[in-house]
Design an enzyme around this catalytic site. Sequence first.
Site, PDB file in Angstrom:
ATOM      1  CB  CYS A   1      -4.435   4.675   5.465  1.00  0.00           C
ATOM      2  SG  CYS A   1      -5.079   5.900   4.932  1.00  0.00           S
ATOM      3  CB  SER A   2      -1.261   2.050   8.955  1.00  0.00           C
ATOM      4  OG  SER A   2      -0.548   2.404   9.966  1.00  0.00           O
ATOM      5  NE  ARG A   3      -5.479  -3.164  11.412  1.00  0.00           N
ATOM      6  CZ  ARG A   3      -5.634  -3.162  10.204  1.00  0.00           C
ATOM      7  NH1 ARG A   3      -6.368  -1.815   9.735  1.00  0.00           N
ATOM      8  NH2 ARG A   3      -6.084  -4.171  10.172  1.00  0.00           N
TER       9      ARG A   3
ATOM     10  CB  ILE B   1      -0.997  -0.248   1.824  1.00  0.00           C
ATOM     11  CG1 ILE B   1      -1.999  -1.379   1.079  1.00  0.00           C
ATOM     12  CG2 ILE B   1      -1.864   1.929   1.102  1.00  0.00           C
ATOM     13  CD1 ILE B   1      -3.075  -1.847   2.638  1.00  0.00           C
TER      14      ILE B   1
ATOM     15  CG  HIS C   1     -10.546   1.478   9.860  1.00  0.00           C
ATOM     16  ND1 HIS C   1     -10.292   0.419  10.907  1.00  0.00           N
ATOM     17  CD2 HIS C   1      -9.999   0.779   8.710  1.00  0.00           C
ATOM     18  CE1 HIS C   1      -8.947  -0.734  10.557  1.00  0.00           C
ATOM     19  NE2 HIS C   1      -8.820  -0.599   9.266  1.00  0.00           N
ATOM     20  CB  ILE C   2     -13.549   4.143   4.767  1.00  0.00           C
ATOM     21  CG1 ILE C   2     -13.476   5.603   4.920  1.00  0.00           C
ATOM     22  CG2 ILE C   2     -15.377   4.233   5.856  1.00  0.00           C
ATOM     23  CD1 ILE C   2     -14.236   6.402   4.160  1.00  0.00           C
ATOM     24  CB  ALA C   3      -7.897   3.157   4.215  1.00  0.00           C
ATOM     25  CB  SER C   4     -10.289  -1.606   2.605  1.00  0.00           C
ATOM     26  OG  SER C   4     -11.190  -1.736   3.352  1.00  0.00           O
TER      27      SER C   4
ATOM     28  CD  GLU D   1     -10.420   1.855  13.665  1.00  0.00           C
ATOM     29  OE1 GLU D   1     -10.750   1.077  13.502  1.00  0.00           O
ATOM     30  OE2 GLU D   1      -9.383   2.043  13.662  1.00  0.00           O
TER      31      GLU D   1
ATOM     32  CG  ASP E   1      -9.055   4.728   7.052  1.00  0.00           C
ATOM     33  OD1 ASP E   1     -10.529   4.874   6.469  1.00  0.00           O
ATOM     34  OD2 ASP E   1      -9.064   4.070   7.326  1.00  0.00           O
TER      35      ASP E   1
HETATM   36  N1  LIG Z   1      -7.252   1.181   6.795  1.00  0.00           N
HETATM   37  C1  LIG Z   1      -7.814   0.556   5.872  1.00  0.00           C
HETATM   38  O1  LIG Z   1      -9.248   0.739   6.094  1.00  0.00           O
HETATM   39  C2  LIG Z   1      -6.587  -0.674   5.640  1.00  0.00           C
HETATM   40  C3  LIG Z   1      -5.010  -0.259   6.706  1.00  0.00           C
HETATM   41  N2  LIG Z   1      -4.647  -1.575   6.152  1.00  0.00           N
HETATM   42  C4  LIG Z   1      -3.096  -1.308   6.875  1.00  0.00           C
HETATM   43  O2  LIG Z   1      -1.964  -1.668   6.550  1.00  0.00           O
HETATM   44  C5  LIG Z   1      -1.016  -2.410   6.569  1.00  0.00           C
HETATM   45  C6  LIG Z   1      -0.058  -2.332   5.824  1.00  0.00           C
HETATM   46  O3  LIG Z   1      -0.659  -3.105   4.881  1.00  0.00           O
HETATM   47  P1  LIG Z   1       0.436  -4.043   3.419  1.00  0.00           P
HETATM   48  O4  LIG Z   1       0.963  -2.966   2.639  1.00  0.00           O
HETATM   49  O5  LIG Z   1      -0.887  -4.922   2.996  1.00  0.00           O
HETATM   50  O6  LIG Z   1       1.579  -4.712   3.472  1.00  0.00           O
HETATM   51  P2  LIG Z   1       2.818  -4.835   3.183  1.00  0.00           P
HETATM   52  O7  LIG Z   1       3.144  -5.830   4.266  1.00  0.00           O
HETATM   53  O8  LIG Z   1       3.193  -5.339   1.819  1.00  0.00           O
HETATM   54  O9  LIG Z   1       3.418  -3.290   3.914  1.00  0.00           O
HETATM   55  C7  LIG Z   1       3.416  -3.605   5.322  1.00  0.00           C
HETATM   56  C8  LIG Z   1       5.192  -2.536   5.234  1.00  0.00           C
HETATM   57  O10 LIG Z   1       5.750  -2.177   6.442  1.00  0.00           O
HETATM   58  C9  LIG Z   1       7.008  -2.408   6.921  1.00  0.00           C
HETATM   59  N3  LIG Z   1       7.402  -2.488   7.504  1.00  0.00           N
HETATM   60  C10 LIG Z   1       7.389  -3.478   9.360  1.00  0.00           C
HETATM   61  N4  LIG Z   1       7.868  -2.657  10.436  1.00  0.00           N
HETATM   62  C11 LIG Z   1       8.023  -1.891   9.854  1.00  0.00           C
HETATM   63  C12 LIG Z   1       8.927  -0.473  11.249  1.00  0.00           C
HETATM   64  N5  LIG Z   1       9.394  -0.906  11.859  1.00  0.00           N
HETATM   65  N6  LIG Z   1       9.452   0.607  10.023  1.00  0.00           N
HETATM   66  C13 LIG Z   1       8.947   0.632   8.883  1.00  0.00           C
HETATM   67  N7  LIG Z   1       7.910   0.218   7.895  1.00  0.00           N
HETATM   68  C14 LIG Z   1       7.744  -1.601   8.545  1.00  0.00           C
HETATM   69  C15 LIG Z   1       7.515  -4.119   5.777  1.00  0.00           C
HETATM   70  O11 LIG Z   1       8.232  -4.046   5.932  1.00  0.00           O
HETATM   71  C16 LIG Z   1       6.621  -3.783   5.131  1.00  0.00           C
HETATM   72  O12 LIG Z   1       7.257  -3.026   3.814  1.00  0.00           O
HETATM   73  C17 LIG Z   1      -1.915  -3.337   7.041  1.00  0.00           C
HETATM   74  O13 LIG Z   1      -1.433  -4.626   8.041  1.00  0.00           O
HETATM   75  C18 LIG Z   1      -3.341  -3.355   7.579  1.00  0.00           C
HETATM   76  O14 LIG Z   1      -2.603  -2.909   9.317  1.00  0.00           O
HETATM   77  C19 LIG Z   1      -4.273  -2.321   5.493  1.00  0.00           C
HETATM   78  C20 LIG Z   1      -5.669  -2.179   4.656  1.00  0.00           C
HETATM   79  C21 LIG Z   1      -6.688  -1.808   4.267  1.00  0.00           C
HETATM   80  O1  LIG Z   2      -7.525  -4.793   5.459  1.00  0.00           O
HETATM   81  C1  LIG Z   2      -7.284  -4.345   6.214  1.00  0.00           C
HETATM   82  O2  LIG Z   2      -5.610  -4.563   7.218  1.00  0.00           O
HETATM   83  C2  LIG Z   2      -8.203  -3.030   7.045  1.00  0.00           C
HETATM   84  O3  LIG Z   2      -8.329  -2.427   8.124  1.00  0.00           O
HETATM   85  C3  LIG Z   2      -9.381  -3.410   6.860  1.00  0.00           C
HETATM   86  O4  LIG Z   2      -9.812  -3.050   4.659  1.00  0.00           O
END
Ligand SMILES: NC(=O)C1=CN([C@@H]2O[C@H](COP(=O)(O)OP(=O)(O)OC[C@H]3O[C@@H](n4cnc5c(N)ncnc54)[C@H](O)[C@@H]3O)[C@@H](O)[C@H]2O)C=CC1
Ligand SMILES: O=C(O)C(=O)CO
Length: 386
Positions: free
Chosen positions: A271-273, A176, A320-323, A302, A297
């Site tokens: 938009c992470s956690r 992302i 929390h609507i990013a996806s 929450e 987001d």
């Molecule tokens: N707000 C929302 O609706 C959504 C939130 N998310 C959140 O986004 C996160 C990331 O998703 P993806 O990109 O698919 O995962 P991903 O695994 O591809 O990317 C996460 C990145 O964080 C890096 N990382 C881990 N620890 C770190 C640190 N201490 N410092 C810097 N970088 C670090 C990893 O090396 C990796 O490149 C998910 O785990 C989820 O919590 C994901 C989708 C929707």
């Molecule tokens: O997929 C996730 O991690 C979300 O936060 C919701 O899409």
Amino acid sequence: MAKPVSIEVWNPNGKYRVVSTKPMPGTRWINLLIEQDCRVEICTQKKTILSVEDIIALIGDKCDGVIGQLTEDWGEALFSALRRAGGTAFSNMAVGYNNVDVKAANKYGVAVGNTPGVLTETTAELAASLSLSAARRIVEADEFMRAGLYDGWLPHLFVGNLLKGQTVGVIGAGRIGSAYARMMVEGFKMNLIYYDLYQSTRLEKFVTAYAEFLKSTGEKPVTWKRAASMDEVLREADVISLHPVLDKTTFHLINKETLSRMKKEAILVNCSRGPVIDEVALVEHLKENPMFRVGLDVFEDEPYMKPGLADMKNAIVVPHIASASKWTREGMATLAALNVLGKIKGYPVWSDPNRVEPFLNENVRPPAASPSIVNAKVLGLPVSKL
Ligand SMILES: NC(=O)C1=CN([C@@H]2O[C@H](COP(=O)(O)OP(=O)(O)OC[C@H]3O[C@@H](n4cnc5c(N)ncnc54)[C@H](O)[C@@H]3O)[C@@H](O)[C@H]2O)C=CC1
Ligand SMILES: O=C(O)C(=O)CO
């Protein structure tokens, strides 16, 4: 014992009982399960966040697999209940799985699925929307209009920041974070600085190629830099977007001290956690720095916001609507269902969770594999050769 919960049943005579703790978008996920002899039970209780007791009641005495949500606490109690009911398959309908105790799942031999890839662009687009909305003060301006306060164009009215030529900082340049970086670099001609534990070669190549293209058209090329520390990003970037996983290393990554290193007029997007930011410290920082803006987001507790956050004009908050695009949410449901189905049927695990498109093509039967099982190695599950 929790009260019985309301459920909707599909294919009552199916051999395998699969429970979904929530109704999920689309019907493809249901059809894929019932075609393969599953009885699908969907919890329709009008309660947003189910408790552990609610879910234990849903699992009951016989359950082969569960599709759950990121709001649920999947730990020892639920995995032991699932195993007692004969189940070995669970999938979060999310890519993030910080709500899941994977060690507990391993202990009971339960496969844990997640839904990578299908939400990458949708989530990055929301991060980009929050970045733009913060830079151009869109929410404040909208409220102003609706309040009937607009009485004519003024040179100082809602003046914000131009993104072109500024620096975008990405913390966590995985799927992302990289997609967001590409949008901001290509869309707004921003320079990139990123921090991740790993090098993002594809992202670097993309920005290099785009810079070459700009040069060839006589425009100023964009630049990129992989920062050696997060501090470098905090000090140099004008817009910072957070995209790491939530774990011990990223809890309160943004706190009083790290906030103080950012530019006074910076924009911070999350938009992470929620717990990646110390939200109490953020509220203080927003109060003390009215030109600092934030787009959120996700929140630390929450569905609640820390006191004071809702009053801040320099904060944009969405639930929390990013996806939340139709295609993505239906795809997440499909991937989650196929994770559970694959384990029940003894299929192998897909070899590359970053390449899940074959599962999402509505016109083609999906591969006989679980798209993404995070503890596949520990459980010794076979890997698909496809
Ligand atoms: N707000 C929302 O609706 C959504 C939130 N998310 C959140 O986004 C996160 C990331 O998703 P993806 O990109 O698919 O995962 P991903 O695994 O591809 O990317 C996460 C990145 O964080 C890096 N990382 C881990 N620890 C770190 C640190 N201490 N410092 C810097 N970088 C670090 C990893 O090396 C990796 O490149 C998910 O785990 C989820 O919590 C994901 C989708 C929707
Ligand atoms: O997929 C996730 O991690 C979300 O936060 C919701 O899409």
